[in-house]
Design a protein around this motif. Structure first.
Motif, short mmCIF file in Angstrom:
data_model
loop_
_atom_site.label_atom_id
_atom_site.label_comp_id
_atom_site.label_asym_id
_atom_site.label_seq_id
_atom_site.Cartn_x
_atom_site.Cartn_y
_atom_site.Cartn_z
N ALA A 13 -51.42 2.55 6.47
CA ALA A 13 -52.10 1.26 6.59
C ALA A 13 -51.70 0.33 5.45
O ALA A 13 -51.51 -0.88 5.67
N ARG A 14 -51.55 0.87 4.24
CA ARG A 14 -51.16 0.02 3.10
C ARG A 14 -49.77 -0.56 3.30
O ARG A 14 -49.53 -1.74 3.02
N ALA A 15 -48.82 0.26 3.76
CA ALA A 15 -47.47 -0.24 3.99
C ALA A 15 -47.44 -1.25 5.13
O ALA A 15 -46.75 -2.27 5.06
N ASP A 37 -45.09 1.05 -2.76
CA ASP A 37 -46.47 0.59 -2.91
C ASP A 37 -47.17 1.35 -4.04
O ASP A 37 -47.17 2.58 -4.08
N LYS A 38 -47.75 0.62 -4.97
CA LYS A 38 -48.40 1.23 -6.14
C LYS A 38 -49.55 2.15 -5.73
O LYS A 38 -49.68 3.27 -6.24
N ALA A 60 -51.70 7.57 -4.96
CA ALA A 60 -52.29 8.58 -4.08
C ALA A 60 -51.43 9.85 -4.06
O ALA A 60 -51.96 10.97 -4.09
N PHE A 61 -50.10 9.69 -4.00
CA PHE A 61 -49.22 10.86 -4.05
C PHE A 61 -49.36 11.59 -5.39
O PHE A 61 -49.34 12.83 -5.44
N ILE A 97 -39.95 5.15 -9.66
CA ILE A 97 -39.94 3.72 -9.40
C ILE A 97 -39.98 3.00 -10.75
O ILE A 97 -40.81 3.31 -11.60
N LYS A 98 -39.09 2.04 -10.93
CA LYS A 98 -39.04 1.32 -12.21
C LYS A 98 -40.39 0.66 -12.50
O LYS A 98 -40.97 0.00 -11.63
#
Length: 432
Positions: free
Chosen positions: A60-62, A335-336, A341-342, A352-353
């Motif tokens: 949903a976020r993506a 996505d932050k 969450a991961f 991720i930079k």
């Protein structure tokens, strides 16, 4: 990296439902989704940590960032997800987007869409897992494999005041623990979880082989080296000797991954070599003792940090809309909140930079990240044997064979030389 039994194609498709991955097509190849949006199928896998609610929220976020797309979630049954994706492909049902599937074979066959340098600009290791110079799987996550997690109470009771920095110190600690009645290493791998026995060997291959020859597996593919070469045999001999000295209990090999993890929490042994994903489990399921962490040590004490970076989303070359599928995949992996969450659910170290983990992460996770960050600072990052991706990777299926061979190495059915010969034989079969 959990591996489970692979069933026949008919059973797999039955488990997923007839016609899985198939959606009504509108003119021009777009799916006939409501409101003119493109419906894309997304293959995920579920675990106790990454359950259905986790994936639904992440999707949903993506999707909120790519409103042109709606997602049809597909879930891998309880089998090897790469094998399942191959079976779907063979049936003409390769999903549009796939999560954490090994790209080997798919990429070479033209089944996947490569990501451009511009699309990879926000990733710390943008060429990780490259195949023929192209990246087909977003390199969004790093894992340190192995970290040696240890029981601080058992160390203190045995009079061990410092973690080892050399391999001889690791042996000295192991002897002290064993002489005091404690099993030094917890190692499992029963049933479908044979992969879980690999990590002591992953450590010794990194320190004894990859440290001096970082592209060793690429050289193996070119026929320049073999598993029976002295350096690899020496790495295997260390595992053979750990078992002979009863520092690894062969009876533990009957335990599943979950039972092995629980055995460590129950104090059945002092050290647990495992991937960095164990960290959040240790923090969430607090045992009665404090858990520490250190990297697998080298002979001379110089740093080696074996890691795997990759594991992200892939896009089918025949997706209903490849550009939108890639846009959505990037939104999902960058996505932050998804990465937070991961991290919290599965101990990820997002590559991720500019990414920083949540401030409330537990002490075992933070100690694990410190090992990775120190490896980055020291320039001691090397591949993790059996976890590699891209051109310098084991042929498909060989990691599973290696895990079975490690069981024989620990139980004494094979010595180091025989284990190496077994791997060379299996390598030849896998590349015929």
């Amino acid at each position: 990296m959990r591996r489970t039994l692979i069933f026949g194609l008919a059973a797999v498709l039955a488990a997923a439902g007839c016609g899985v991955g198939e959606t009504p097509q509108a003119e021009g190849g777009a799916s006939a989704s409501a409101g003119g949006k493109v419906e894309l199928s997304f293959l995920v896998f579920e675990t106790p940590n990454l359950n259905a609610a986790f994936w639904d929220a992440a999707i949903a976020r993506a999707s909120a960032k790519v409103p042109e797309v709606t997602i049809k979630k597909l879930v891998t049954p309880n089998i090897d997800r790469t094998a399942y994706a191959k079976q779907l492909d063979a049936a003409g049902n390769l999903p549009d987007i796939l999560q954490s599937v090994n790209p080997a074979g798919f990429a070479q066959a033209g089944k996947l869409a490569p990501f451009t340098d511009e699309e990879l600009k926000n990733f710390i290791a943008p060429k990780a897992g490259a195949i023929g110079g192209k990246v087909y799987q977003l390199p969004y996550n790093t894992q340190v494999i192995p970290v040696v997690y240890y029981n601080k109470d058992m160390f203190a009771k045995a009079g061990i005041t410092a973690t080892p920095t050399t391999y001889q110190e690791l042996l000295d600690i192991s002897k002290k623990l064993k002489d005091g009645g404690t099993t030094p290493f917890i190692v499992g791998g029963g049933g479908a979880d044979t992969w879980a026995d690999m990590y002591p060997l992953t450590g010794t291959v990194a320190t004894d082989v990859y440290k001096t020859t970082p592209d060793w597996l690429l050289q193996r593919a070119q026929g320049k080296v073999k598993f029976t070469d002295p350096d690899f045999v020496a790495a295997a001999k260390k595992i053979e000797d750990l078992a002979k000295n009863e520092y690894i209990d062969p009876a533990g090999l009957s335990r599943s991954y979950a039972d092995t993890e629980q055995a460590f929490r129950d104090g059945k042994g002092a050290m647990y070599p495992m991937g960095s994903w164990f960290a959040t489990s240790a923090d969430a399921n607090k045992p009665s003792f404090e858990v520490g962490a250190f990297p697998w040590p080298t002979d001379d004490g110089s740093p080696v940090t074996p890691t795997f970076t990759g594991g992200g989303t892939l896009v089918s070359a025949t997706a209903k809309n490849v550009e939108l599928a890639k846009k959505w995949a990037l939104a999902f992996d960058e996505d932050k909140e998804n990465n937070d969450a991961f991290v919290k659910a599965d101990g990820s170290i997002p590559a991720i930079k500019g990414y920083t983990p949540p401030a409330d992460m537990g002490p075992v996770y933070n100690a694990t990240v410190e090992i990775y960050q120190k490896g980055m600072q020291e320039g001691s990052i090397f591949d993790a044997f059996s976890q590699e991706a891209g051109d310098g990777a084991l042929p498909p299926g060989l990691a599973d064979k290696a895990a079975l061979g490690v069981q024989d190495l620990i139980t004494g059915k094979k010595n180091a030389q025989q284990f190496a010969e077994f791997l060379d034989d299996e390598y030849a079969k896998a590349t015929q």
